[in-house]
Design an enzyme around this catalytic site. Structure first.
Site, PDB file in Angstrom:
ATOM      1  N   CYS A   1       0.834  -1.202   0.000  1.00 46.16           N
ATOM      2  CA  CYS A   1       0.000   0.000   0.000  1.00 46.16           C
ATOM      3  C   CYS A   1       0.873   1.259   0.000  1.00 46.16           C
ATOM      4  CB  CYS A   1      -0.979  -0.011   1.172  1.00 46.16           C
ATOM      5  SG  CYS A   1      -2.375   1.122   0.941  1.00 46.16           S
TER       6      CYS A   1
ATOM      7  N   ASP B   1      -3.619   1.411   9.866  1.00 55.80           N
ATOM      8  CA  ASP B   1      -4.827   2.236  10.020  1.00 55.80           C
ATOM      9  C   ASP B   1      -5.287   2.235  11.459  1.00 55.80           C
ATOM     10  OD1 ASP B   1      -4.844   1.440   7.028  1.00 55.80           O
ATOM     11  OD2 ASP B   1      -6.155   3.187   7.260  1.00 55.80           O
TER      12      ASP B   1
HETATM   13  C1  RUB Z   1      -4.091   3.101   3.386  1.00 54.56           C
HETATM   14  C2  RUB Z   1      -3.311   2.174   4.244  1.00 54.56           C
HETATM   15  C3  RUB Z   1      -2.061   2.727   4.879  1.00 54.56           C
HETATM   16  C4  RUB Z   1      -2.411   3.285   6.278  1.00 54.56           C
HETATM   17  C5  RUB Z   1      -1.267   4.069   6.880  1.00 54.56           C
HETATM   18  O1  RUB Z   1      -5.324   2.553   2.974  1.00 54.56           O
HETATM   19  O2  RUB Z   1      -3.672   1.045   4.515  1.00 54.56           O
HETATM   20  O3  RUB Z   1      -1.088   1.741   5.042  1.00 54.56           O
HETATM   21  O4  RUB Z   1      -3.546   4.132   6.184  1.00 54.56           O
HETATM   22  O5  RUB Z   1      -1.024   5.226   6.106  1.00 54.56           O
HETATM   23  P1  RUB Z   1      -6.287   3.402   2.005  1.00 54.56           P
HETATM   24  P2  RUB Z   1      -0.292   6.505   6.770  1.00 54.56           P
HETATM   25  O6  RUB Z   1      -5.517   3.702   0.768  1.00 54.56           O
HETATM   26  O7  RUB Z   1      -7.460   2.495   1.788  1.00 54.56           O
HETATM   27  O8  RUB Z   1      -6.683   4.658   2.768  1.00 54.56           O
HETATM   28  O9  RUB Z   1       0.996   6.009   7.319  1.00 54.56           O
HETATM   29  O10 RUB Z   1      -0.112   7.484   5.636  1.00 54.56           O
HETATM   30  O11 RUB Z   1      -1.191   7.027   7.849  1.00 54.56           O
END
Ligand code: RUB
Length: 316
Positions: free
Chosen positions: A130, A199
Site C-alpha cells: 500500500c 490504520d
Molecule cells: C491506506 C493504508 C495505509 C495506512 C497508513 O489505505 O492502509 O497503510 O492508512 O497510512 P487506504 P499513513 O488507501 O485504503 O486509505 O501512514 O499514511 O497514515
C-alpha cells in the site's frame, strides 16, 4: 444531510469517501482542518448552537470510512479543545486545537521516521504494501542519514496505492522494483525488512492495515524476514482497550471488476474488504514517535495516552 454542515466540510467528507483523500494520517489531517473551517465559517449566535454545528460536522466526517482510527482520534482531539463559554472563544479553541493537532501530526511523523530509520542499515532492501506516509518517513530519514535503501513495492490491488509509493520512493532516490501482489513471497528472500503502515493498532498489538498485509506478514515470518509497522500513536485504537473490535471497511465491487465483465462471468459474488488484521505474533516491532515497541507491549503506551475510555464528543 445536516444543513448545519459547511459545504467545504461536506466536500472533504466526499473526498475521503471516494479516496481522493486517503491514508490514515492524511485523513486525520484533513478532518482536523475541516473542523477548523466549520468553526471559522460558523454564524452560530450562541455557544450551544456552535457546539451543535461542530458535532454535526464531526459526525459527517466520522461516517465516511470506518477503519482508520486516526479519523475519530483527530475529531476527539479537536472537539475536546472546546472549553470557552462564548462563541468567539469556542471558535478560537477549535482553530487552535486543529492547528496544534496538525503540527503534532507532522512532528510525530518526523520523530517516528528517525526511530524507524535506526532499524534500517546501509544497503537494506525493504518490501512495502500500500502507501503509508509513516512508513515512508522511516525510509526518508534513513536516506537522509546517507544510507542506501532499495525497495520492492507491491502494487496493492485493487486500487494500486503501490504506484504512489513507487513514485515517492523514486523521488527520494530509492531504486524501486514494482511487483504484482502475488509475487511477494517469491521476492521475500531478497528482502531485509517488510515495512508497512497501520490504520489502527489494537490493544493486543494486532495491526489493522491494507488488505494483504496479514498474508505478507505470515509469508515474511515463514522466510524469517522482520516485519516493521510504522504507526504514530494517532493510530492506537483506544476502544480496543475495553473490548471493541475494529470495523473492516467493505468497498464497492466496481473497484475489483466492471459490470460488463461481471455479467460475462455469470455474476459471481464479489467481495472487496479494504483492510485485514495481522496478529501480533507476526509483527516484530511497532515504530511510533515515542519509540519502538514489541506489539504485545503497545497496551502500556495506550494506557498512558488514553487512560479510561469516555463517550465520543460528537454524540449529542
Ligand atoms: C491506506 C493504508 C495505509 C495506512 C497508513 O489505505 O492502509 O497503510 O492508512 O497510512 P487506504 P499513513 O488507501 O485504503 O486509505 O501512514 O499514511 O497514515
Amino acid at each position: 444531510m445536516d444543513e448545519r454542515v459547511h459545504p467545504e466540510v461536506r466536500r472533504i467528507a466526499d473526498e475521503i469517501d471516494t479516496m481522493e483523500i486517503r491514508g490514515a494520517a492524511t485523513i486525520a489531517d484533513a478532518v482536523a482542518r475541516a473542523l477548523r473551517t466549520q468553526a471559522q465559517e460558523s454564524d452560530a449566535t450562541d455557544p450551544e448552537a456552535f457546539r451543535g454545528e461542530l458535532r454535526a460536522a464531526a459526525r459527517t466526517l466520522y461516517e465516511t470510512r470506518p477503519t482508520a482510527v486516526s479519523l475519530p482520534n483527530a475529531l476527539r482531539y479537536v472537539l475536546r479543545g472546546m472549553s470557552s463559554t462564548t462563541v468567539e472563544g469556542l471558535r478560537q479553541n477549535v482553530v487552535e486545537s486543529a492547528d496544534e493537532f496538525c503540527a503534532r501530526l507532522d512532528r510525530a511523523q518526523a520523530d517516528l521516521g528517525h526511530v524507524g530509520a535506526n532499524r534500517l542499515r546501509d544497503g537494506d532492501v525493504i518490501m512495502t504494501h500500500c502507501h503509508s506516509t509513516d512508513a515512508l518517513a522511516c525510509v526518508e530519514a534513513a536516506v537522509e542519514q546517507g544510507k542506501h535503501i532499495e525497495a520492492i513495492v507491491k502494487e496493492t490491488r485493487p486500487r494500486n496505492q503501490g504506484h504512489i509509493t513507487a513514485r515517492e520512493l523514486h523521488e527520494m532516490g530509492v531504486p524501486v522494483t514494482l511487483i504484482v501482489d502475488s509475487a511477494a513471497r517469491r521476492y521475500l528472500n531478497d528482502v531485509d525488512h517488510v515495512l508497512v503502515g497501520a490504520d489502527a493498532v489494537a490493544a493486543d498489538g494486532s495491526v489493522i492495515n491494507k488488505i494483504g498485509t496479514s498474508g505478507l506478514a505470515v509469508n515474511a515470518r515463514d522466510r524469517g524476514t522482520p516485519i516493521m509497522v510504522a504507526a504514530q500513536t494517532l493510530k492506537l485504537h483506544p476502544g480496543t482497550m475495553t473490548g471493541h473490535t475494529v470495523d473492516i471497511e467493505m468497498r464497492d465491487t466496481d473497484e475489483v471488476i466492471d459490470d460488463e465483465t461481471l455479467t460475462e462471468l455469470g455474476n459471481p459474488t464479489v467481495k472487496n474488504p479494504a483492510f485485514d488484521v495481522t496478529p501480533p505474533r507476526y509483527v516484530d516491532a511497532i515504530v511510533t514517535e515515542r519509540g519502538q515497541f514489541p506489539p504485545e507491549s503497545i497496551v502500556i503506551l495506550m494506557r498512558e495516552l488514553f487512560g479510561e475510555g469516555t463517550t465520543e464528543p460528537w454524540v449529542e
